[in-house]
Each structure stands twice: as C-alpha cells, then as structure tokens.
Design a protein around this motif. Sequence first.
Motif, PDB file in Angstrom:
ATOM      1  N   ARG A 176     -19.823  36.394  15.478  1.00 49.23           N
ATOM      2  CA  ARG A 176     -18.551  36.098  16.145  1.00 49.23           C
ATOM      3  C   ARG A 176     -17.873  37.328  16.747  1.00 49.23           C
ATOM      4  O   ARG A 176     -17.029  37.218  17.617  1.00 49.23           O
ATOM      5  N   ASP A 177     -18.244  38.507  16.210  1.00 48.39           N
ATOM      6  CA  ASP A 177     -17.417  39.652  16.608  1.00 48.39           C
ATOM      7  C   ASP A 177     -18.150  40.948  16.936  1.00 48.39           C
ATOM      8  O   ASP A 177     -17.504  41.976  17.092  1.00 48.39           O
ATOM      9  N   VAL A 178     -19.481  40.907  17.038  1.00 45.16           N
ATOM     10  CA  VAL A 178     -20.207  42.133  17.371  1.00 45.16           C
ATOM     11  C   VAL A 178     -20.826  41.998  18.765  1.00 45.16           C
ATOM     12  O   VAL A 178     -21.448  40.989  19.097  1.00 45.16           O
ATOM     13  N   LEU A 179     -20.623  43.028  19.566  1.00 42.91           N
ATOM     14  CA  LEU A 179     -21.220  43.058  20.899  1.00 42.91           C
ATOM     15  C   LEU A 179     -22.296  44.132  20.910  1.00 42.91           C
ATOM     16  O   LEU A 179     -22.037  45.289  20.562  1.00 42.91           O
ATOM     17  N   LYS A 180     -23.502  43.711  21.300  1.00 42.09           N
ATOM     18  CA  LYS A 180     -24.599  44.663  21.357  1.00 42.09           C
ATOM     19  C   LYS A 180     -24.779  45.101  22.806  1.00 42.09           C
ATOM     20  O   LYS A 180     -25.027  44.266  23.682  1.00 42.09           O
ATOM     21  N   ILE A 225     -13.403  56.276   6.376  1.00 46.76           N
ATOM     22  CA  ILE A 225     -13.273  55.121   7.281  1.00 46.76           C
ATOM     23  C   ILE A 225     -14.229  54.023   6.823  1.00 46.76           C
ATOM     24  O   ILE A 225     -15.282  54.305   6.265  1.00 46.76           O
ATOM     25  N   PHE A 226     -13.832  52.787   7.076  1.00 41.81           N
ATOM     26  CA  PHE A 226     -14.741  51.684   6.762  1.00 41.81           C
ATOM     27  C   PHE A 226     -15.510  51.378   8.040  1.00 41.81           C
ATOM     28  O   PHE A 226     -14.931  51.023   9.060  1.00 41.81           O
ATOM     29  N   SER A 227     -16.829  51.567   7.974  1.00 41.71           N
ATOM     30  CA  SER A 227     -17.649  51.380   9.166  1.00 41.71           C
ATOM     31  C   SER A 227     -17.868  49.895   9.458  1.00 41.71           C
ATOM     32  O   SER A 227     -18.392  49.156   8.620  1.00 41.71           O
ATOM     33  N   PHE A 228     -17.452  49.497  10.650  1.00 35.56           N
ATOM     34  CA  PHE A 228     -17.553  48.100  11.056  1.00 35.56           C
ATOM     35  C   PHE A 228     -19.011  47.651  11.150  1.00 35.56           C
ATOM     36  O   PHE A 228     -19.363  46.558  10.707  1.00 35.56           O
ATOM     37  N   THR A 229     -19.858  48.501  11.714  1.00 30.51           N
ATOM     38  CA  THR A 229     -21.239  48.086  11.930  1.00 30.51           C
ATOM     39  C   THR A 229     -22.105  48.247  10.676  1.00 30.51           C
ATOM     40  O   THR A 229     -23.049  47.518  10.457  1.00 30.51           O
ATOM     41  N   ARG A 230     -21.737  49.236   9.818  1.00 32.09           N
ATOM     42  CA  ARG A 230     -22.546  49.448   8.607  1.00 32.09           C
ATOM     43  C   ARG A 230     -21.987  48.729   7.393  1.00 32.09           C
ATOM     44  O   ARG A 230     -22.625  48.664   6.348  1.00 32.09           O
ATOM     45  N   VAL A 243     -12.253  60.193  21.786  1.00 35.74           N
ATOM     46  CA  VAL A 243     -13.076  59.288  22.599  1.00 35.74           C
ATOM     47  C   VAL A 243     -14.013  58.522  21.662  1.00 35.74           C
ATOM     48  O   VAL A 243     -14.571  59.099  20.730  1.00 35.74           O
ATOM     49  N   ASP A 244     -14.164  57.226  21.895  1.00 37.33           N
ATOM     50  CA  ASP A 244     -15.153  56.479  21.111  1.00 37.33           C
ATOM     51  C   ASP A 244     -15.722  55.343  21.952  1.00 37.33           C
ATOM     52  O   ASP A 244     -15.152  54.973  22.978  1.00 37.33           O
ATOM     53  N   ASP A 245     -16.861  54.818  21.496  1.00 40.66           N
ATOM     54  CA  ASP A 245     -17.512  53.755  22.261  1.00 40.66           C
ATOM     55  C   ASP A 245     -16.786  52.421  22.102  1.00 40.66           C
ATOM     56  O   ASP A 245     -16.572  51.705  23.074  1.00 40.66           O
ATOM     57  N   PHE A 246     -16.405  52.073  20.859  1.00 39.40           N
ATOM     58  CA  PHE A 246     -15.757  50.783  20.597  1.00 39.40           C
ATOM     59  C   PHE A 246     -14.458  50.977  19.836  1.00 39.40           C
ATOM     60  O   PHE A 246     -14.323  51.907  19.025  1.00 39.40           O
ATOM     61  N   LEU A 247     -13.528  50.072  20.050  1.00 38.29           N
ATOM     62  CA  LEU A 247     -12.332  49.976  19.204  1.00 38.29           C
ATOM     63  C   LEU A 247     -12.281  48.526  18.718  1.00 38.29           C
ATOM     64  O   LEU A 247     -12.191  47.594  19.518  1.00 38.29           O
ATOM     65  N   ALA A 248     -12.388  48.373  17.396  1.00 36.91           N
ATOM     66  CA  ALA A 248     -12.359  47.023  16.809  1.00 36.91           C
ATOM     67  C   ALA A 248     -11.132  46.927  15.890  1.00 36.91           C
ATOM     68  O   ALA A 248     -10.028  46.654  16.347  1.00 36.91           O
ATOM     69  N   HIS A 249     -11.316  47.216  14.588  1.00 36.09           N
ATOM     70  CA  HIS A 249     -10.167  47.171  13.663  1.00 36.09           C
ATOM     71  C   HIS A 249      -9.383  48.480  13.640  1.00 36.09           C
ATOM     72  O   HIS A 249      -8.354  48.566  12.981  1.00 36.09           O
ATOM     73  N   GLY A 250      -9.919  49.491  14.298  1.00 41.16           N
ATOM     74  CA  GLY A 250      -9.180  50.754  14.400  1.00 41.16           C
ATOM     75  C   GLY A 250      -9.459  51.735  13.281  1.00 41.16           C
ATOM     76  O   GLY A 250      -8.807  52.768  13.184  1.00 41.16           O
ATOM     77  N   GLU A 251     -10.453  51.428  12.443  1.00 39.62           N
ATOM     78  CA  GLU A 251     -10.771  52.322  11.314  1.00 39.62           C
ATOM     79  C   GLU A 251     -11.223  53.700  11.792  1.00 39.62           C
ATOM     80  O   GLU A 251     -10.720  54.725  11.331  1.00 39.62           O
ATOM     81  N   ALA A 252     -12.196  53.710  12.698  1.00 40.84           N
ATOM     82  CA  ALA A 252     -12.741  54.986  13.178  1.00 40.84           C
ATOM     83  C   ALA A 252     -11.645  55.796  13.870  1.00 40.84           C
ATOM     84  O   ALA A 252     -11.471  56.987  13.595  1.00 40.84           O
ATOM     85  N   LEU A 253     -10.878  55.126  14.725  1.00 35.78           N
ATOM     86  CA  LEU A 253      -9.819  55.819  15.461  1.00 35.78           C
ATOM     87  C   LEU A 253      -8.747  56.354  14.510  1.00 35.78           C
ATOM     88  O   LEU A 253      -8.311  57.504  14.627  1.00 35.78           O
ATOM     89  N   GLU A 290     -12.810  47.924  24.119  1.00 35.80           N
ATOM     90  CA  GLU A 290     -11.849  47.517  23.078  1.00 35.80           C
ATOM     91  C   GLU A 290     -11.958  46.012  22.869  1.00 35.80           C
ATOM     92  O   GLU A 290     -11.858  45.242  23.824  1.00 35.80           O
ATOM     93  N   LYS A 291     -12.184  45.611  21.615  1.00 40.19           N
ATOM     94  CA  LYS A 291     -12.191  44.172  21.296  1.00 40.19           C
ATOM     95  C   LYS A 291     -10.788  43.868  20.780  1.00 40.19           C
ATOM     96  O   LYS A 291     -10.485  44.084  19.613  1.00 40.19           O
ATOM     97  N   ARG A 292      -9.949  43.376  21.691  1.00 43.11           N
ATOM     98  CA  ARG A 292      -8.527  43.237  21.379  1.00 43.11           C
ATOM     99  C   ARG A 292      -8.276  42.250  20.234  1.00 43.11           C
ATOM    100  O   ARG A 292      -7.330  42.402  19.464  1.00 43.11           O
TER     101      ARG A 292
HETATM  102  P1  5GP Z   1     -13.367  50.031  14.130  1.00 47.66           P
HETATM  103  O1  5GP Z   1     -13.412  51.259  13.278  1.00 47.66           O
HETATM  104  O2  5GP Z   1     -12.328  50.108  15.227  1.00 47.66           O
HETATM  105  O3  5GP Z   1     -13.283  48.767  13.335  1.00 47.66           O
HETATM  106  O4  5GP Z   1     -14.777  49.954  14.855  1.00 47.66           O
HETATM  107  C1  5GP Z   1     -15.135  50.961  15.764  1.00 47.66           C
HETATM  108  C2  5GP Z   1     -16.447  51.589  15.414  1.00 47.66           C
HETATM  109  O5  5GP Z   1     -17.388  50.626  14.955  1.00 47.66           O
HETATM  110  C3  5GP Z   1     -17.034  52.252  16.637  1.00 47.66           C
HETATM  111  O6  5GP Z   1     -17.160  53.643  16.384  1.00 47.66           O
HETATM  112  C4  5GP Z   1     -18.379  51.595  16.839  1.00 47.66           C
HETATM  113  O7  5GP Z   1     -19.404  52.507  16.558  1.00 47.66           O
HETATM  114  C5  5GP Z   1     -18.465  50.457  15.859  1.00 47.66           C
HETATM  115  N1  5GP Z   1     -18.293  49.121  16.488  1.00 47.66           N
HETATM  116  C6  5GP Z   1     -17.232  48.290  16.332  1.00 47.66           C
HETATM  117  N2  5GP Z   1     -17.448  47.122  16.951  1.00 47.66           N
HETATM  118  C7  5GP Z   1     -18.659  47.228  17.533  1.00 47.66           C
HETATM  119  C8  5GP Z   1     -19.440  46.317  18.337  1.00 47.66           C
HETATM  120  O8  5GP Z   1     -19.059  45.169  18.638  1.00 47.66           O
HETATM  121  N3  5GP Z   1     -20.637  46.782  18.772  1.00 47.66           N
HETATM  122  C9  5GP Z   1     -21.094  48.027  18.470  1.00 47.66           C
HETATM  123  N4  5GP Z   1     -22.281  48.396  18.957  1.00 47.66           N
HETATM  124  N5  5GP Z   1     -20.397  48.907  17.712  1.00 47.66           N
HETATM  125  C10 5GP Z   1     -19.188  48.503  17.249  1.00 47.66           C
END
Ligand code: 5GP
Length: 189
Positions: free
Chosen positions: A17-21, A96-101, A123-133, A155-157
Amino acid sequence: MQELRERIVADGEVIGRDVLKVDSFLNHQIDPAFIQRMGREIAGRFAGEGVTKVLTVEASGIAVAAAVGLALGVPVVFAKKKQAVTQQGDLYSAEIFSFTRRESVHITVAPKYLRPEDVVLIVDDFLAHGEALSGLVKIVRQSGAKLAGAGIVIEKRFQRGGEALRAEGIRIESLAVIESMKAGVITFG
Ligand code: 5GP
C-alpha cells in the motif's frame, strides 16, 4: 518536476500500500544524467541561501546529494549507518526507524565535517514518515550549524512526515509529491 512524475508513472512499481519501487533510475540502477537534472533543480530552489554543505544518509540519498553538491559547488556529507572502526571519538548521532528495513538504525556524522559555521541543505531520495529527515535535522542541531532546509526527490504526502516537519518551520522542497497510491494507482499532488 514533470520529468520525474513521468518517470515514476513509466517505471515505478507500487509494492503493497505504501512503498514505491523506483529501482530503474534511483534505488538500484542510477540514471546519472537524470539524477544530475534533479540535483540542479533542488540546488536552484535553494540558491541564494548560502548553503555550504549538503547532508544525506547512506545509501540511496548519496547520488542525488552528490548532484546537488556539484550544482552548488559544496561538499556532500553522508551520515553513516554502521559505525566503522575508522570512525572514532565523539560523533553526532541519531536513532531512526528505517521505513524500508523495518528496524531502528543508528546514524552518525563526524564533527569535523559539520561545523557551527556551516549552512546545511539536507537531501534525500524519499520522505515518508519523516524518520530519516528528523534524524538528520537532529544531527544538524547537534553541530550548531544553520539548517537551510531539505530537498527531497519523492515525498509521499499520505505518510505525513512532511507535514510534521514543516510545522516545525523546516523548509522542504519535493520534486514530486504523491498524494495516494491506492490500488497501485499513483496520484500526484
Ligand atoms: P521516512 O524516514 O521518511 O519514513 O522514510 C524515508 C526513508 O525511507 C528514505 O531515506 C528512503 O530510503 C526510504 N523510503 C521511504 N519510503 C520509500 C519508498 O516508497 N520507496 C523506497 N525505495 N524507499 C523509501
């Protein structure tokens, strides 16, 4: 950025539902010319802010961050996820809690690469829950440097990390904003 939206539609794959490859140009294979155009776009949005350092987190953010650093003519620092034997002494760090891992990750930066006089663009590739940022913002705050803001590729708003961080007064510029990915259909904001 229209080109990015088109690439996401053409090459992106929605997982669950929420991951974009987007492995074909950003997360596994890299399209250098396209990454450079995205880097220039992010750099342009922060031109005039006096940025002296670009900061990202390993690994997927590095290519875009390097393109931004090249466009701005400043060094790029990436927070490390695992402490190496070469990293010694006091370090700036955040959890940080890693969204993908789906696990907690400890990120660190050596103080010599982030100084109180620096103006930092994250700078980052994705913004999801904002943990990494948020982790990277914490590291900038520990260093005493000024934060210019954050440049994000996608950004996945609907995961609302951007909303929370903007409410704290952080300027976030995203090249593509996804409002929803329901039933595999990507809707942009
Ligand atoms: P957040 O910390 O904002 O929840 O997620 C951002 C981090 O998780 C990014 O650094 C990115 O590597 C990874 N990430 C979050 N969502 C996705 C996604 O939909 N696809 C991919 N490939 N990476 C994501």
